[in-house]
Design a protein around this motif. Structure first.
Motif, mmCIF file in Angstrom:
data_model
loop_
_atom_site.group_PDB
_atom_site.id
_atom_site.type_symbol
_atom_site.label_atom_id
_atom_site.label_comp_id
_atom_site.label_asym_id
_atom_site.label_seq_id
_atom_site.Cartn_x
_atom_site.Cartn_y
_atom_site.Cartn_z
ATOM 1 N N GLN A 215 -5.359 7.225 5.785
ATOM 2 C CA GLN A 215 -4.564 7.742 4.698
ATOM 3 C C GLN A 215 -3.150 7.698 5.240
ATOM 4 O OE1 GLN A 215 -5.704 9.042 1.812
ATOM 5 N NE2 GLN A 215 -7.684 8.244 2.627
ATOM 6 N N TRP A 216 -2.105 7.116 4.383
ATOM 7 C CA TRP A 216 -0.906 7.003 4.390
ATOM 8 C C TRP A 216 -0.061 8.387 4.456
ATOM 9 C CZ3 TRP A 216 1.721 3.094 5.888
ATOM 10 C CH2 TRP A 216 1.495 1.657 5.566
ATOM 11 N N GLU B 82 0.813 -1.151 0.030
ATOM 12 C CA GLU B 82 -0.002 0.126 -0.021
ATOM 13 C C GLU B 82 0.870 1.185 -0.005
ATOM 14 O OE1 GLU B 82 -3.088 0.060 2.920
ATOM 15 O OE2 GLU B 82 -3.841 -1.821 2.322
ATOM 16 N N PHE B 83 1.680 1.357 1.026
ATOM 17 C CA PHE B 83 2.444 2.534 1.091
ATOM 18 C C PHE B 83 3.303 3.007 -0.040
ATOM 19 C CE2 PHE B 83 6.412 4.949 2.336
ATOM 20 C CZ PHE B 83 5.658 6.290 2.651
ATOM 21 N N SER C 194 1.203 4.399 -2.583
ATOM 22 C CA SER C 194 0.281 5.574 -2.429
ATOM 23 C C SER C 194 0.818 6.868 -3.048
ATOM 24 C CB SER C 194 0.431 5.756 -0.777
ATOM 25 O OG SER C 194 1.537 6.330 -0.250
ATOM 26 N N ARG C 195 -0.240 7.775 -3.184
ATOM 27 C CA ARG C 195 0.218 9.297 -3.452
ATOM 28 C C ARG C 195 1.248 9.895 -2.675
ATOM 29 N NH1 ARG C 195 -5.065 12.569 -4.842
ATOM 30 N NH2 ARG C 195 -6.506 10.743 -4.647
#
Length: 129
Positions: A70-71, A16-17, A20-21
């Protein structure tokens, strides 16, 4: 504590991280700050590369957080080093295969030791003549 790479479902960081944006924006800021004088040298082999050629290795995860789902990527610049993908993989292999580095050292200590080994093995020998 473990510095080993995790596989499977337990690895939210990689799954995921790193997609991520927040990470892409943080990576962009790091390269913008470090490429003003041109390409960046790989911390292991010393060969210069562009942001397309290099990956960033985390020496510390203190700035990586999930807040309200949210990351967040608040790593200090000093917590990231640039490496070619091959050099990055070798660094992780050295850490993964050494029980002391993998389980009894901080990530920063394990990375520093593995990086020293790689620098000796990967840097070209200077001509003595």
């Amino acid at each position: 504590m473990s510095n080993r790479r995790r596989t499977g479902l337990k690895n939210l960081y990689r799954d995921e991280f790193l997609r991520s944006r927040a990470w892409f924006a943080r990576r962009e800021r790091w390269f913008r700050a470090h490429t003003r004088a041109g390409d960046v040298p790989c911390a292991a082999c010393g060969v210069r590369g562009t942001r397309a050629d290099l990956e960033l290795h985390h020496l510390d995860y203190r700035g990586v957080r999930i807040i309200r789902g949210q990351w967040q990527a608040w790593e200090d610049d000093g917590d990231l080093i640039a490496l070619h993908p091959y050099c990055h993989d070798l660094l992780h292999r050295l850490i993964d295969r050494d029980i002391i580095l993998a389980t009894h050292r901080t990530r920063r200590q394990a990375s520093a030791h593995a990086l020293q080994v790689l620098q000796v093995k990967l840097r070209p020998v200077k001509d003595a003549s």
